[in-house]
Design a protein around this motif. Structure first.
Motif, PDB file in Angstrom:
ATOM      1  N   MET A  39      18.102   8.104  -6.503  1.00 39.65           N
ATOM      2  CA  MET A  39      18.598   7.076  -5.012  1.00 39.65           C
ATOM      3  C   MET A  39      19.224   6.879  -5.789  1.00 39.65           C
ATOM      4  O   MET A  39      19.416   5.800  -6.631  1.00 39.65           O
ATOM      5  CB  MET A  39      17.083   5.749  -4.814  1.00 39.65           C
ATOM      6  CG  MET A  39      17.884   5.214  -3.783  1.00 39.65           C
ATOM      7  SD  MET A  39      16.797   4.408  -3.051  1.00 39.65           S
ATOM      8  CE  MET A  39      17.645   3.641  -0.877  1.00 39.65           C
ATOM      9  N   VAL A  49      22.585   0.494  -3.414  1.00 39.92           N
ATOM     10  CA  VAL A  49      22.857   0.219  -3.034  1.00 39.92           C
ATOM     11  C   VAL A  49      24.006  -0.289  -1.986  1.00 39.92           C
ATOM     12  O   VAL A  49      23.391  -1.330  -3.295  1.00 39.92           O
ATOM     13  CB  VAL A  49      21.891   0.275  -1.991  1.00 39.92           C
ATOM     14  CG1 VAL A  49      22.459  -0.832  -0.216  1.00 39.92           C
ATOM     15  CG2 VAL A  49      20.531   1.375  -1.608  1.00 39.92           C
ATOM     16  N   GLU A  55      17.879  -2.076  -2.313  1.00 36.44           N
ATOM     17  CA  GLU A  55      17.267  -0.669  -2.268  1.00 36.44           C
ATOM     18  C   GLU A  55      16.364  -0.289  -1.983  1.00 36.44           C
ATOM     19  O   GLU A  55      15.440   0.568  -1.011  1.00 36.44           O
ATOM     20  CB  GLU A  55      17.904   0.192  -3.965  1.00 36.44           C
ATOM     21  CG  GLU A  55      16.120  -0.497  -4.709  1.00 36.44           C
ATOM     22  CD  GLU A  55      17.356  -1.682  -5.128  1.00 36.44           C
ATOM     23  OE1 GLU A  55      17.219  -2.440  -5.775  1.00 36.44           O
ATOM     24  OE2 GLU A  55      18.984  -1.268  -5.503  1.00 36.44           O
ATOM     25  N   GLY A  95      16.451   3.017   3.583  1.00 38.82           N
ATOM     26  CA  GLY A  95      18.024   3.635   3.340  1.00 38.82           C
ATOM     27  C   GLY A  95      17.648   3.828   5.238  1.00 38.82           C
ATOM     28  O   GLY A  95      18.699   3.926   5.674  1.00 38.82           O
ATOM     29  N   GLU A 120      21.174   1.767   6.419  1.00 38.92           N
ATOM     30  CA  GLU A 120      22.372   3.124   6.287  1.00 38.92           C
ATOM     31  C   GLU A 120      22.298   4.070   7.019  1.00 38.92           C
ATOM     32  O   GLU A 120      23.381   4.543   7.546  1.00 38.92           O
ATOM     33  CB  GLU A 120      21.660   3.510   3.979  1.00 38.92           C
ATOM     34  CG  GLU A 120      22.511   2.068   3.309  1.00 38.92           C
ATOM     35  CD  GLU A 120      20.839   1.712   3.389  1.00 38.92           C
ATOM     36  OE1 GLU A 120      21.276   0.688   2.868  1.00 38.92           O
ATOM     37  OE2 GLU A 120      19.955   1.360   3.878  1.00 38.92           O
ATOM     38  N   ASP A 121      20.871   4.774   7.337  1.00 37.36           N
ATOM     39  CA  ASP A 121      21.343   5.754   8.427  1.00 37.36           C
ATOM     40  C   ASP A 121      21.861   5.366  10.009  1.00 37.36           C
ATOM     41  O   ASP A 121      22.492   6.102  10.014  1.00 37.36           O
ATOM     42  CB  ASP A 121      20.007   6.343   8.639  1.00 37.36           C
ATOM     43  CG  ASP A 121      19.387   6.542   7.810  1.00 37.36           C
ATOM     44  OD1 ASP A 121      20.103   7.432   6.512  1.00 37.36           O
ATOM     45  OD2 ASP A 121      18.613   7.137   7.488  1.00 37.36           O
TER      46      ASP A 121
END
Length: 190
Positions: A1, A4, A35, A136, A139-140
């Motif tokens: 990953m 972040v 993260e 995530g 972030e999406d």
């Protein structure tokens, strides 16, 4: 990953395109972002419930309006205290019962005696629930254009007119975002 870049302490301002009614014109202060996910509180959703009705000892320290705010749709039966400690940006030790999040903004241990913090708090807000995102997920949403990310100011936590916070935060931006503050509540009426 991939790593972040932390957005802790920054504001998420809902774009007009965000369709989720939980976040319509919301201003979210991110209290944690890494993260493992993200956690924040909606700064502009006051409820009719007085702080004294649920946390009597903290009522005198809560800023105006002295009501509980709906921090988000998750864990509405839990309370979070967010407070500004003037001068809390310096490297000195944080006051007992307060944990720095970003600059002068921090979380209050609501289990601690209020007298511990009474002399150092500049402002206090109590939130029922919070906004949370899994790894995530935020972030999406950022990629999808659901949120503007902007710098917070200590006064955002204690805005005396939370219903105007969305427009005020956007208006102070030094970019085209300032124009979004004029976006109508119902664009179909234009």
């Amino acid at each position: 990953m991939t790593e972040v870049s932390s957005l802790t302490g920054r504001l998420l301002v809902a774009t007009p395109a965000l369709a989720d009614p939980n976040f319509d014109r919301a201003v979210v202060l991110l209290l944690d972002h890494d993260e493992e996910g993200s956690l924040g509180v909606v700064l502009n959703r006051p409820t009719p419930v007085d702080v004294g009705d649920i946390l009597e000892g903290w009522a005198d320290l809560a800023g105006e309006p002295g009501v509980v705010f709906q921090g988000g749709p998750v864990s509405l039966d839990s309370a979070l205290g967010v407070a500004v400690v003037p001068g809390g940006t310096a490297a000195e030790a944080a006051p007992l019962g307060w944990r720095r999040v970003h600059g002068a903004i921090g979380l209050v241990d609501l289990e601690a005696p209020p007298e511990l913090l009474a002399s150092v708090l500049g402002s206090l807000r109590i939130f029922a629930g919070y906004a949370g995102w899994g790894p995530g997920q935020l972030e999406d949403e950022l990629v999808d254009g659901a949120w503007y990310v902007v710098e917070s100011e200590p006064g955002d936590v204690s805005s005396p007119a939370p219903e105007r916070l969305w427009r005020e935060v956007l208006r102070r931006q030094r970019s085209e975002l300032a124009m979004v503050a004029t976006y109508p509540d119902d664009p179909s009426l234009n």
